[in-house]
Enzyme design. Structure first.
Site, PDB file in Angstrom:
ATOM      1  N   ARG A  52       0.824  -1.216   0.000  1.00 36.68           N
ATOM      2  CA  ARG A  52       0.000   0.000   0.000  1.00 36.68           C
ATOM      3  C   ARG A  52       0.855   1.262   0.000  1.00 36.68           C
ATOM      4  O   ARG A  52       0.459   2.285   0.575  1.00 36.68           O
ATOM      5  CB  ARG A  52      -0.954   0.052   1.208  1.00 36.68           C
ATOM      6  CG  ARG A  52      -2.029  -0.984   1.201  1.00 36.68           C
ATOM      7  CD  ARG A  52      -3.269  -0.470   0.473  1.00 36.68           C
ATOM      8  NE  ARG A  52      -4.165  -1.579   0.200  1.00 36.68           N
ATOM      9  CZ  ARG A  52      -5.202  -1.910   0.954  1.00 36.68           C
ATOM     10  NH1 ARG A  52      -5.521  -1.185   1.985  1.00 36.68           N
ATOM     11  NH2 ARG A  52      -5.932  -2.942   0.646  1.00 36.68           N
TER      12      ARG A  52
ATOM     13  N   ARG B  21      -3.557   6.330   1.223  1.00 43.68           N
ATOM     14  CA  ARG B  21      -4.108   7.543   1.859  1.00 43.68           C
ATOM     15  C   ARG B  21      -3.189   8.244   2.838  1.00 43.68           C
ATOM     16  O   ARG B  21      -3.466   9.361   3.235  1.00 43.68           O
ATOM     17  CB  ARG B  21      -5.424   7.185   2.563  1.00 43.68           C
ATOM     18  CG  ARG B  21      -6.562   6.983   1.596  1.00 43.68           C
ATOM     19  CD  ARG B  21      -7.691   6.225   2.243  1.00 43.68           C
ATOM     20  NE  ARG B  21      -7.252   4.870   2.549  1.00 43.68           N
ATOM     21  CZ  ARG B  21      -7.973   3.976   3.207  1.00 43.68           C
ATOM     22  NH1 ARG B  21      -9.162   4.292   3.653  1.00 43.68           N
ATOM     23  NH2 ARG B  21      -7.501   2.768   3.425  1.00 43.68           N
TER      24      ARG B  21
ATOM     25  N   ARG C 248      -6.962  11.198  -5.671  1.00 40.32           N
ATOM     26  CA  ARG C 248      -8.206  10.440  -5.538  1.00 40.32           C
ATOM     27  C   ARG C 248      -9.409  11.366  -5.584  1.00 40.32           C
ATOM     28  O   ARG C 248     -10.432  11.050  -6.205  1.00 40.32           O
ATOM     29  CB  ARG C 248      -8.229   9.620  -4.250  1.00 40.32           C
ATOM     30  CG  ARG C 248      -9.269   8.524  -4.319  1.00 40.32           C
ATOM     31  CD  ARG C 248      -9.473   7.823  -3.012  1.00 40.32           C
ATOM     32  NE  ARG C 248     -10.040   8.723  -2.015  1.00 40.32           N
ATOM     33  CZ  ARG C 248     -10.473   8.328  -0.829  1.00 40.32           C
ATOM     34  NH1 ARG C 248     -10.375   7.062  -0.481  1.00 40.32           N
ATOM     35  NH2 ARG C 248     -10.964   9.200   0.025  1.00 40.32           N
TER      36      ARG C 248
ATOM     37  N   ASP D 275      -6.630  -2.890  -7.536  1.00 38.49           N
ATOM     38  CA  ASP D 275      -7.125  -3.591  -6.357  1.00 38.49           C
ATOM     39  C   ASP D 275      -7.365  -5.045  -6.707  1.00 38.49           C
ATOM     40  O   ASP D 275      -7.583  -5.375  -7.876  1.00 38.49           O
ATOM     41  CB  ASP D 275      -8.422  -2.957  -5.851  1.00 38.49           C
ATOM     42  CG  ASP D 275      -8.683  -3.365  -4.411  1.00 38.49           C
ATOM     43  OD1 ASP D 275      -8.120  -2.734  -3.503  1.00 38.49           O
ATOM     44  OD2 ASP D 275      -9.420  -4.352  -4.195  1.00 38.49           O
TER      45      ASP D 275
ATOM     46  N   TYR E  83     -14.553 -12.545  -0.438  1.00 38.17           N
ATOM     47  CA  TYR E  83     -15.253 -11.282  -0.705  1.00 38.17           C
ATOM     48  C   TYR E  83     -16.483 -11.497  -1.583  1.00 38.17           C
ATOM     49  O   TYR E  83     -17.529 -10.883  -1.378  1.00 38.17           O
ATOM     50  CB  TYR E  83     -14.309 -10.276  -1.382  1.00 38.17           C
ATOM     51  CG  TYR E  83     -13.296  -9.669  -0.439  1.00 38.17           C
ATOM     52  CD1 TYR E  83     -13.668  -8.679   0.469  1.00 38.17           C
ATOM     53  CD2 TYR E  83     -11.968 -10.074  -0.452  1.00 38.17           C
ATOM     54  CE1 TYR E  83     -12.749  -8.111   1.331  1.00 38.17           C
ATOM     55  CE2 TYR E  83     -11.028  -9.511   0.404  1.00 38.17           C
ATOM     56  CZ  TYR E  83     -11.430  -8.536   1.300  1.00 38.17           C
ATOM     57  OH  TYR E  83     -10.512  -7.990   2.152  1.00 38.17           O
TER      58      TYR E  83
END
Ligand code: CP3
Length: 362
Positions: free
Chosen positions: A35, A39, A48, A85, A162
């Site tokens: 990552r 963020r 973003r 992703d 998921y």
């Protein structure tokens, strides 16, 4: 220069990650961070916002390239990772991915029945996931040889968790229930996902990815025998499938929390294993011998420590691996949004400072 020539060249920022994967000597330990585009970087948050949403960012190759490059401008990282992703595959399969602020991923049409599973089919990655391949090609051009590019996918088991659960939730009881109650349907799903992952990673390789990583975030939550049957079996199929490519790329497997399975994972024939922060690099190395390189494994929470303690933890991680090639420094899991980027700079610089082999220090 092709990848074989790149690996054969003297060790430096442009190739030390690939050399470590091949367990060749390096001038200093390579480091990249899970990552690393995320963020915690204000410039990521700005891009973003410009894109609109996280998925808009993933689907815009120019902006995906921009955020891939951002951490490399700030830190002396030794690899870039494609900005995308793992959930792009279920999205391409029609499950309708969206991200709810503060809550993570959601699917509007999760798999609810065996009939839902049996309606799924293969995809053409260049068609349905063309935006990913465009990003790979654009990032390679933008990198221009600075560092190698890592492509990635989720593992079949983690994707199934998921797809059946429909949202982020570490229990994933739906996947476990299907495995117990309808094992054949579960195997059909995992087998299809393995074929899709092979096609997807092969397409990323063809587009220019120089190393391939499979994230099995939820494999380690399974009981021992179920991990072998529902997770590892399909990881092995993926490694096998990717070995047959005209120009195979090194494959790294990361099953979080699967320390009990390291030796079996090395038996798949992959080139490297990722370790989470609960593992010992030294003991893992004893287990896998010279079969694979090891990636990891600083505790992501260590980035909250003061600089002196943080430097010390980096030194201890390097010392835990010990001397000799085959170590790629990383965190044991992704960096979190609350971390001060200066703390990551300290980690990257310390790895390079402490990671030099004494024999290479003149
Ligand atoms: O820099 C990089 O590492 C490359 C990009 C990358 C992302 N996700 C971007 C991302 C990679 C390699 C992933 C992998 C991924 N995605 C995994 C496997 C690795 C792991 O963390 O265990 C998983 C399980 C996912 C699924 C996923 N994506 C979740 C659960 C979430 C929400 C969690 C969170 O941090 O909010 C995401 C969102 C996501 N993927 C973000 C990023 C940068 C944050 C989204 C945002 O900008 O709001």
């Amino acid at each position: 220069m092709n990848d074989a020539q790149l690996i054969a060249a003297p060790s430096g920022r442009h190739n030390r990650y690939l050399r470590a994967l091949a367990r060749q000597p390096v001038d200093t330990t390579p480091v990249w961070i899970m990552r690393q585009a995320g963020r915690y970087l204000p410039e990521y948050r700005a891009t973003r916002a410009q894109a609109g949403s996280f998925m808009d960012l993933c689907q815009n190759p120019e902006l995906a390239t921009e955020v891939t490059m951002q951490p490399l401008r700030r830190f002396e990282l030794d690899a870039a990772i494609l900005f995308s992703d793992i959930l792009t595959i279920p999205d391409a399969l029609g499950l309708g991915l969206h991200f709810v602020e503060g809550e993570g991923p959601r699917f509007s049409s999760p798999l609810r029945s065996v009939a839902d599973i049996d309606r799924l089919g293969r995809i053409d990655p260049e068609q349905q996931l063309g935006y990913v391949m465009d990003a790979v090609r654009m990032i390679r051009r933008e990198l221009n040889g600075l560092v190698p590019l890592i492509g990635f996918s989720g593992s079949p088991w983690t994707l199934a968790c998921y797809m059946l659960g429909g949202r982020s939730d570490t229990g994933f009881k739906e996947a476990r229930q299907l495995a117990w109650n309808e094992p054949e349907a579960m195997h059909r799903l995992l087998s299809l996902l393995s074929d899709i992952v092979i096609d997807y990673l092969a397409a990323q390789r063809a587009a220019g990815a120089q190393s391939l990583m499979v994230f099995d975030t939820w494999g380690g939550t399974l009981p021992f025998a179920d991990y072998r049957e529902y997770s590892l079996r399909y990881l092995a199929q993926i490694v096998e499938g990717l070995r047959k490519l005209p120009e195979p790329a090194p494959v790294t497997l990361f099953s979080k929390g699967a320390q009990a399975h390291l030796s079996a994972m090395a038996d798949t024939g992959c080139q490297a294993l990722g370790l989470d922060w609960t593992a010992s690099l030294r003991e893992s190395r004893q287990l896998v011998g010279d079969r694979v390189a090891l990636q990891g494994n600083l505790d992501p929470n260590a980035l909250r420590a003061n600089p002196k303690a943080l430097r010390n933890m980096v030194a201890l991680t390097l010392a835990d691996y010990g001397s000799g090639p085959g170590h790629i420094f990383n965190l044991g899991h992704g960096i979190t949004p609350d971390i001060d980027p200066e703390q990551l700079k300290l980690v990257v610089d310390c790895v390079h400072e402490f990671g030099r082999e004494p024999t290479l220090l003149a």
